[in-house]
Design a protein around this motif. Structure first.
Motif, PDB file in Angstrom:
ATOM      1  N   LYS A 184     -13.481  -5.641   5.969  1.00  0.00           N
ATOM      2  CA  LYS A 184     -12.934  -4.305   5.709  1.00  0.00           C
ATOM      3  C   LYS A 184     -12.836  -4.078   4.196  1.00  0.00           C
ATOM      4  N   ARG A 185     -13.117  -2.828   3.771  1.00  0.00           N
ATOM      5  CA  ARG A 185     -12.982  -2.476   2.357  1.00  0.00           C
ATOM      6  C   ARG A 185     -12.033  -1.284   2.218  1.00  0.00           C
ATOM      7  N   PHE A 186     -11.224  -1.315   1.159  1.00  0.00           N
ATOM      8  CA  PHE A 186     -10.212  -0.296   0.956  1.00  0.00           C
ATOM      9  C   PHE A 186     -10.250   0.189  -0.493  1.00  0.00           C
ATOM     10  N   HIS A 187     -10.273   1.504  -0.655  1.00  0.00           N
ATOM     11  CA  HIS A 187     -10.186   2.103  -1.981  1.00  0.00           C
ATOM     12  C   HIS A 187      -9.053   3.122  -1.931  1.00  0.00           C
ATOM     13  N   ARG A 211       5.355  -4.964  -3.762  1.00  0.00           N
ATOM     14  CA  ARG A 211       4.342  -5.097  -2.710  1.00  0.00           C
ATOM     15  C   ARG A 211       3.007  -4.502  -3.169  1.00  0.00           C
ATOM     16  N   LEU A 212       3.069  -3.374  -3.842  1.00  0.00           N
ATOM     17  CA  LEU A 212       1.863  -2.716  -4.337  1.00  0.00           C
ATOM     18  C   LEU A 212       1.146  -3.606  -5.346  1.00  0.00           C
ATOM     19  N   LEU A 213       1.914  -4.230  -6.228  1.00  0.00           N
ATOM     20  CA  LEU A 213       1.308  -5.157  -7.192  1.00  0.00           C
ATOM     21  C   LEU A 213       0.576  -6.283  -6.482  1.00  0.00           C
ATOM     22  N   SER A 214       1.203  -6.836  -5.459  1.00  0.00           N
ATOM     23  CA  SER A 214       0.610  -7.957  -4.733  1.00  0.00           C
ATOM     24  C   SER A 214      -0.674  -7.553  -4.024  1.00  0.00           C
ATOM     25  N   LEU A 215      -0.635  -6.420  -3.321  1.00  0.00           N
ATOM     26  CA  LEU A 215      -1.810  -5.995  -2.571  1.00  0.00           C
ATOM     27  C   LEU A 215      -2.968  -5.583  -3.476  1.00  0.00           C
ATOM     28  N   SER A 216      -2.664  -5.146  -4.690  1.00  0.00           N
ATOM     29  CA  SER A 216      -3.721  -4.715  -5.608  1.00  0.00           C
ATOM     30  C   SER A 216      -4.618  -5.862  -6.051  1.00  0.00           C
ATOM     31  N   THR A 217      -4.196  -7.090  -5.808  1.00  0.00           N
ATOM     32  CA  THR A 217      -4.989  -8.259  -6.206  1.00  0.00           C
ATOM     33  C   THR A 217      -5.910  -8.753  -5.091  1.00  0.00           C
ATOM     34  N   LEU A 218      -5.804  -8.165  -3.888  1.00  0.00           N
ATOM     35  CA  LEU A 218      -6.683  -8.589  -2.797  1.00  0.00           C
ATOM     36  C   LEU A 218      -8.137  -8.261  -3.148  1.00  0.00           C
ATOM     37  N   PRO A 219      -9.071  -9.146  -2.820  1.00  0.00           N
ATOM     38  CA  PRO A 219     -10.465  -8.937  -3.232  1.00  0.00           C
ATOM     39  C   PRO A 219     -11.136  -7.729  -2.599  1.00  0.00           C
ATOM     40  N   ASN A 220     -10.662  -7.296  -1.427  1.00  0.00           N
ATOM     41  CA  ASN A 220     -11.291  -6.159  -0.747  1.00  0.00           C
ATOM     42  C   ASN A 220     -10.495  -4.863  -0.918  1.00  0.00           C
ATOM     43  N   VAL A 221      -9.502  -4.881  -1.805  1.00  0.00           N
ATOM     44  CA  VAL A 221      -8.672  -3.708  -2.067  1.00  0.00           C
ATOM     45  C   VAL A 221      -8.877  -3.244  -3.500  1.00  0.00           C
ATOM     46  N   LYS A 222      -9.243  -1.976  -3.659  1.00  0.00           N
ATOM     47  CA  LYS A 222      -9.381  -1.368  -4.988  1.00  0.00           C
ATOM     48  C   LYS A 222      -8.305  -0.300  -5.110  1.00  0.00           C
TER      49      LYS A 222
END
Length: 300
Positions: A184-187, A211-222
């Protein structure tokens, strides 16, 4: 299905013409026009058909002029009264397309808040690429449980639907499991205002920003954030979700709109791209700096 090439009352309609042509209202008007032609073919006046159906004649006029959406039972009664039963299934299918496009919250939330979250889970499972723009609040896939609770409580105050908030929160958090699926990819593109609006207490917002800071580092999340100083060439009029190239979802105060016309999807794709690539839209470290500054603001 309309006979032959789809002619009704001298006007040609292609087979399987989608009901949601360019707007919900246009779709409603189109459906009303088809029903009006059935009445005309049967040589009934508005008052004559109303008398047969035992309806107020104003209901006939409102349906025909797109000011009221008929029910499936209304359509079947109408086609029976005008001796056009062979058109009933096609018209009901058109109604279902309209209801898909314009899903009123009162009707959607009647089974409970959790029910709608489960429906979104099914949609998310089929989607591989998410493009999300939000100018006001955190997207559901990025919310903490505490932030989600405040969002559901706000919905409950508007619609009087509060009986299953705990279950709805739990289901929303479970939906977020898809963020960790590599296929899955997320922008996400947010405005800086989403980091600052007072939609919950400071302690809840601080947890949400972490939480936003943490999720922003996921490889499939932009994650992109449009700062206050960015000059827009497309106004951030409302939030929307682009799900692959198949659907645009928009939430209004009264309904969830589902747009599936190719030209609508292409339009929202272009709008998303302009917002996402606007000069000054921040990503990576710059975006995280904006989040950190917002956290400092909430800490004071």
């Amino acid at each position: 299905m309309w006979p032959g090439t789809g002619q009704l009352g001298g006007r040609t309609l292609p087979r399987n013409t989608p009901l949601h042509t360019s707007s919900v209202q246009e779709a409603r008007v189109t459906l009303g026009a088809l029903l009006r032609e059935l009445r005309g073919n049967a040589q009934f006046t508005v008052r004559q058909l109303a008398a047969i159906l035992e309806w107020p004649h104003s209901k006939i006029s409102k349906i025909e002029n797109g000011r009221q959406t008929p029910t499936a039972d209304d359509i079947r009664a109408w086609t029976h009264a005008t001796h056009a039963e062979d058109h009933a299934d096609d018209l009901v299918a058109r109604l279902q397309n309209l209801e898909f496009q314009h899903a009123e919250w009162q009707r959607q939330l009647a089974p409970g808040l959790k029910h709608h979250q489960l429906k979104l889970t099914e949609i998310n499972a089929r989607t591989r690429f998410f493009r999300v723009f939000e100018p006001t609040f955190m997207p559901g896939l990025l919310q903490t449980a505490e932030y989600a609770r405040f969002r559901f409580e706000q919905t409950g105050r508007v619609f009087g639907q509060r009986r299953d908030i705990d279950d709805a929160v739990q289901t929303r958090i479970q939906r977020q499991e898809i963020l960790y699926r590599p296929e899955k990819r997320f922008h996400f593109v947010l405005t800086e205002a989403t980091l600052r609006y007072r939609l919950c207490p400071p302690a809840v917002m601080l947890g949400q920003l972490d939480r936003l800071l943490s999720l922003s580092t996921l490889p499939n999340v932009k994650l992109g954030i449009i700062g206050f100083d960015v000059e827009y060439d497309v106004a951030p009029a409302h939030g929307f979700w682009l799900l692959d190239d198949e659907r645009v979802m928009i939430e209004t105060f009264s309904a969830e709109l589902n747009l599936a016309q190719p030209q609508e999807i292409e339009l929202y794709g272009r709008i998303f791209e302009r917002l996402a690539t606007a000069t000054g839209t921040s990503y990576s470290g710059e975006a995280r700096n904006l989040i950190t500054r917002a956290a400092a603001h909430w800490s004071t």
